[in-house]
Design an enzyme around this catalytic site. Structure first.
Site, PDB file in Angstrom:
ATOM      1  N   VAL A 213       7.761 -24.356 -43.740  1.00  0.00           N
ATOM      2  CA  VAL A 213       9.026 -23.772 -43.287  1.00  0.00           C
ATOM      3  C   VAL A 213       9.653 -22.962 -44.411  1.00  0.00           C
ATOM      4  O   VAL A 213       9.928 -23.485 -45.497  1.00  0.00           O
ATOM      5  CB  VAL A 213      10.004 -24.866 -42.825  1.00  0.00           C
ATOM      6  CG1 VAL A 213      11.324 -24.235 -42.374  1.00  0.00           C
ATOM      7  CG2 VAL A 213       9.389 -25.694 -41.698  1.00  0.00           C
ATOM      8  N   LYS A 214       9.872 -21.676 -44.153  1.00  0.00           N
ATOM      9  CA  LYS A 214      10.536 -20.805 -45.134  1.00  0.00           C
ATOM     10  C   LYS A 214      12.043 -20.835 -44.914  1.00  0.00           C
ATOM     11  O   LYS A 214      12.529 -20.676 -43.802  1.00  0.00           O
ATOM     12  CB  LYS A 214      10.025 -19.365 -45.012  1.00  0.00           C
ATOM     13  CG  LYS A 214       8.620 -19.154 -45.539  1.00  0.00           C
ATOM     14  CD  LYS A 214       8.188 -17.708 -45.404  1.00  0.00           C
ATOM     15  CE  LYS A 214       8.912 -16.788 -46.370  1.00  0.00           C
ATOM     16  NZ  LYS A 214       8.391 -15.390 -46.285  1.00  0.00           N
ATOM     17  N   LEU A 215      12.741 -21.029 -46.020  1.00  0.00           N
ATOM     18  CA  LEU A 215      14.207 -21.084 -46.023  1.00  0.00           C
ATOM     19  C   LEU A 215      14.738 -20.117 -47.072  1.00  0.00           C
ATOM     20  O   LEU A 215      14.080 -19.891 -48.093  1.00  0.00           O
ATOM     21  CB  LEU A 215      14.686 -22.495 -46.363  1.00  0.00           C
ATOM     22  CG  LEU A 215      14.223 -23.639 -45.456  1.00  0.00           C
ATOM     23  CD1 LEU A 215      14.428 -24.973 -46.167  1.00  0.00           C
ATOM     24  CD2 LEU A 215      14.976 -23.607 -44.141  1.00  0.00           C
TER      25      LEU A 215
ATOM     26  N   LEU B  46       6.281 -19.867 -41.958  1.00  0.00           N
ATOM     27  CA  LEU B  46       7.102 -19.343 -40.870  1.00  0.00           C
ATOM     28  C   LEU B  46       8.573 -19.524 -41.247  1.00  0.00           C
ATOM     29  O   LEU B  46       8.973 -20.606 -41.675  1.00  0.00           O
ATOM     30  CB  LEU B  46       6.796 -20.070 -39.562  1.00  0.00           C
ATOM     31  CG  LEU B  46       5.337 -19.988 -39.061  1.00  0.00           C
ATOM     32  CD1 LEU B  46       5.166 -20.807 -37.782  1.00  0.00           C
ATOM     33  CD2 LEU B  46       4.923 -18.540 -38.839  1.00  0.00           C
TER      34      LEU B  46
END
Length: 216
Positions: free
Chosen positions: A82-84, A56
């Protein structure tokens, strides 16, 4: 190699999960928006369907906002990554979230130097976008081969997630290049199992069976 679907469509995810070969899903703001459903309702359902990693993505661009959003996303389910973005702010956020025990995926990576920084900072995954490199006359798969060599040289644990795959050949090449994960649209996933000779052979078997008039 792990297979991730690049989608936020629950019907596609259910179909792939039923085959027992779905290891995860990668979503992004564009894919989420396409489904036209409340965000939390949609991702809660995705997390129930996918028995594996659910990526996400944050939408903030500054480190403080990324960290805050990353913490909230990680609370949704224990399998959330967590996508960054692969930016200096994204790497700063990565370091903070990693220190808190959260898994991260640094996305929109297009160069070996970006991938090297991401690995040194401790990302769980890095996502090189191959199709988009091909679009500008670069050989995207060369990036996977380069990253595999660099990461093996220094025993970086960061997993290489081959993203923006657009054909079964892309998937095969990514496997040969040593990518840890292939993420693809559902349409490409469907093509992996299909072959015209399989269809022809099956039809011939069934035709012969019917002509013989036998039954199980």
């Amino acid at each position: 190699m792990k297979f991730f679907l690049d989608t936020a469509n629950v019907q596609e995810l259910r179909e792939a999960a039923a085959m027992g070969v779905l290891d995860g899903v990668t979503t992004n703001p564009s894919l989420i928006a396409k489904e036209k459903r409340p965000f939390r309702d949609l991702v809660d359902e995705i997390c129930r369907i996918v028995d594996g990693v659910v990526n996400l993505e944050v939408v903030a661009t500054e480190v403080e906002g990324m960290v805050q959003q990353g913490r909230e996303l990680a609370k949704i389910a224990p399998n959330v990554v967590v996508k960054l973005p692969t930016t200096s702010e994204g790497v700063k956020a990565l370091r903070i979230l990693k220190a808190e025990g959260l898994k991260t995926n640094l996305t929109l990576c297009f160069s070996p130097t970006q991938a090297l920084i991401v690995a040194k900072a401790g990302a769980t995954y890095v996502s090189p976008f191959l199709g988009r490199l091909d679009d500008i006359a670069h050989v995207g798969m060369d990036l996977i081969r380069t990253l595999r060599t660099m990461y093996d040289n220094y025993d970086f644990p960061t997993q290489i997630l081959a993203a923006s795959l657009r054909s079964p050949l892309h998937v095969v090449d990514a496997a040969l290049a040593g990518a840890d994960v292939a993420t693809m649209p559902f349409s490409v996933f469907q093509m992996l199992i299909k072959h015209p000779l399989t269809d022809i052979g099956l039809k011939r078997f069934l035709d012969d069976w019917q002509k013989a008039g036998v039954s199980l």
